[in-house]
Design an enzyme around this catalytic site. Structure first.
Site, mmCIF file in Angstrom:
data_model
loop_
_atom_site.group_PDB
_atom_site.id
_atom_site.type_symbol
_atom_site.label_atom_id
_atom_site.label_comp_id
_atom_site.label_asym_id
_atom_site.label_seq_id
_atom_site.Cartn_x
_atom_site.Cartn_y
_atom_site.Cartn_z
ATOM 1 N N ASP A 103 0.867 -1.181 0.000
ATOM 2 C CA ASP A 103 0.000 0.000 0.000
ATOM 3 C C ASP A 103 0.903 1.229 0.000
ATOM 4 O OD1 ASP A 103 -2.897 -0.952 0.476
ATOM 5 O OD2 ASP A 103 -1.772 -2.040 2.006
ATOM 6 N N ASP A 143 -10.311 -7.596 0.875
ATOM 7 C CA ASP A 143 -9.508 -6.804 1.795
ATOM 8 C C ASP A 143 -9.025 -7.772 2.886
ATOM 9 O OD1 ASP A 143 -8.240 -4.668 3.019
ATOM 10 O OD2 ASP A 143 -10.003 -3.386 3.049
ATOM 11 N N HIS A 173 -11.455 -1.680 9.742
ATOM 12 C CA HIS A 173 -10.395 -2.364 10.491
ATOM 13 C C HIS A 173 -10.896 -2.777 11.876
ATOM 14 C CE1 HIS A 173 -7.939 -0.204 7.479
ATOM 15 N NE2 HIS A 173 -7.073 -1.186 7.652
ATOM 16 N N ARG A 216 -6.982 10.529 1.823
ATOM 17 C CA ARG A 216 -6.602 9.489 0.858
ATOM 18 C C ARG A 216 -7.446 9.589 -0.409
ATOM 19 N NH1 ARG A 216 -7.538 4.061 3.971
ATOM 20 N NH2 ARG A 216 -6.555 3.157 2.116
ATOM 21 N N ARG A 221 4.164 2.881 2.991
ATOM 22 C CA ARG A 221 5.030 1.906 3.680
ATOM 23 C C ARG A 221 6.500 2.259 3.490
ATOM 24 N NH1 ARG A 221 0.369 1.129 6.007
ATOM 25 N NH2 ARG A 221 -1.080 -0.231 4.857
ATOM 26 N N LYS A 274 -9.542 0.176 -5.426
ATOM 27 C CA LYS A 274 -10.085 -0.167 -4.109
ATOM 28 C C LYS A 274 -10.907 1.012 -3.586
ATOM 29 C CE LYS A 274 -6.044 1.307 -1.415
ATOM 30 N NZ LYS A 274 -4.905 0.886 -0.597
ATOM 31 N N HIS A 275 -11.881 0.757 -2.711
ATOM 32 C CA HIS A 275 -12.324 -0.540 -2.184
ATOM 33 C C HIS A 275 -13.674 -0.823 -2.828
ATOM 34 C CE1 HIS A 275 -9.664 1.376 0.769
ATOM 35 N NE2 HIS A 275 -9.227 0.158 1.047
#
Length: 339
Positions: A63, A252, A182, A139, A71, A169-170
């Site tokens: 990601d 996911d 999450h 985002r 990352r 996504k998503h």
């Protein structure tokens, strides 16, 4: 080959991980901050993952969106802006915004390609609404479907021209979620008409791409009982049907709290209801073992879609880029006043 994408616990594969991954012949892997130290270490880790899978073309995901979802970070890698920065520039000049989104993704692809990473979980095509959970926040490219689809297309093209596969996504849309999947299962109560008008268009517009990731979100107007990830109706009627997406569909993360039940049951539901691949991210062996044990191989349709995705990288010529010039141009575009 099994329809599984797993993460590793740290920056190097342990002996038990190498043995486990080799035994189950995974379709791919995903990297997180815990796996990253410096370029040489990441290249070695990616090579070890591909070797363990027995497949030099194994999918290796990350990601790397820019902004807070990145990352790879300084000092070894540049920082990139979040999607909202391109959306802000769109309000000044749509053409320049498209150029910037392309350049940002093309530069990210250059970083990833040099490490052996062939998939970036970008672009984010969710269209947030007022009051939605800030798990998306900056985002997102914007709150208008036409802006999201145009900038998402530019980013996808930038990745492809850099030798990296994009993931939309998503799907079919996380923008109305009032909770973070999450930690909890979001339920969207918008009408089908509203979803068709605002949430679904970017995914429909980019439905020709080869990889997509589902949303762990319940759309009550379509299936009031199951999130998209485990809803045959959402996958068949909306994603495959209305959106015309015939690419490789991955879930996911199976470890997210939006899903419930034993991990083996989660995997069974995801594959039975229409996803091609199961994604599990946290590198916890106690969770990966029950997911992998008894898991069937790729279906013929999933294998066809996977091969087509890999062929897309060969079909798209990897164009040379002057990194310094591209970075300077991106900085120039992002410095344009947007207020």
């Amino acid at each position: 080959m099994k329809p599984l994408i797993f993460g590793a616990a740290g920056p190097r594969l342990t002996n038990s991980e190498s043995t486990f991954f080799s035994e189950h012949k995974l379709a791919g892997f995903i990297l997180f901050r815990r796996n990253i130290e410096d370029p040489a270490q990441v290249k070695a880790l990616v090579a070890a993952m591909k070797e363990a899978s027995g497949n030099p073309d194994a999918l290796v995901l990350v990601d790397q969106e820019g902004g807070r979802v990145a990352r790879f970070r300084p000092p070894h890698w540049p920082s990139y802006p979040p999607g909202a920065a391109y959306g802000a520039l769109w309000r000044v000049d749509p053409d320049l915004a498209g150029e910037a989104a392309f350049l940002g993704a093309r530069l990210i692809a250059e970083d990833l390609f040099q490490l052996g990473i062939n998939v970036d979980c970008l672009p984010v095509l969710d269209v947030p609404v007022a009051g939605a959970h800030d798990v998306l926040g900056d985002r997102a490219y914007g709150r208008e479907p036409h802006v999201v689809m145009a900038l998402g297309r530019a980013a996808a093209q930038g990745l492809l021209e850099g030798g990296v596969l994009p993931v939309i996504k998503h799907i079919p849309g996380h923008g109305r979620a009032m909770s973070d999947s999450h930690h909890a299962l979001p339920r969207v109560r918008a009408s089908r008409c509203m979803l068709d008008h605002t949430d679904f268009p970017p995914f429909r517009a980019l439905g020709d791409l080869d990889l997509a990731m589902t949303a762990h979100v319940v759309y009550e107007a379509i299936d009031p009982h199951q999130p998209a990830t485990t809803s045959r109706k959402v996958i068949t009627e909306v994603i495959r049907g209305q959106m015309g997406f015939d690419g490789l569909l991955m879930s996911d993360d199976l470890s997210m709290k939006a899903l419930s039940g034993h991990f083996a049951d989660r995997r069974k539901s995801v594959l039975a209801e229409g996803c091609d691949l199961v994604l599990h991210c946290n590198g916890e062996m106690d969770e990966m073992i029950p997911i992998a044990e008894g898991c069937p191989g790729l279906t013929a349709e999933a294998e066809r879609r996977l091969n087509r995705a890999l062929s897309a990288l060969k079909r798209t010529a990897r164009l040379a880029i002057d990194r310094g010039q591209a970075q300077a141009r991106l900085a120039e575009l992002l410095a344009i006043p947007t207020h």
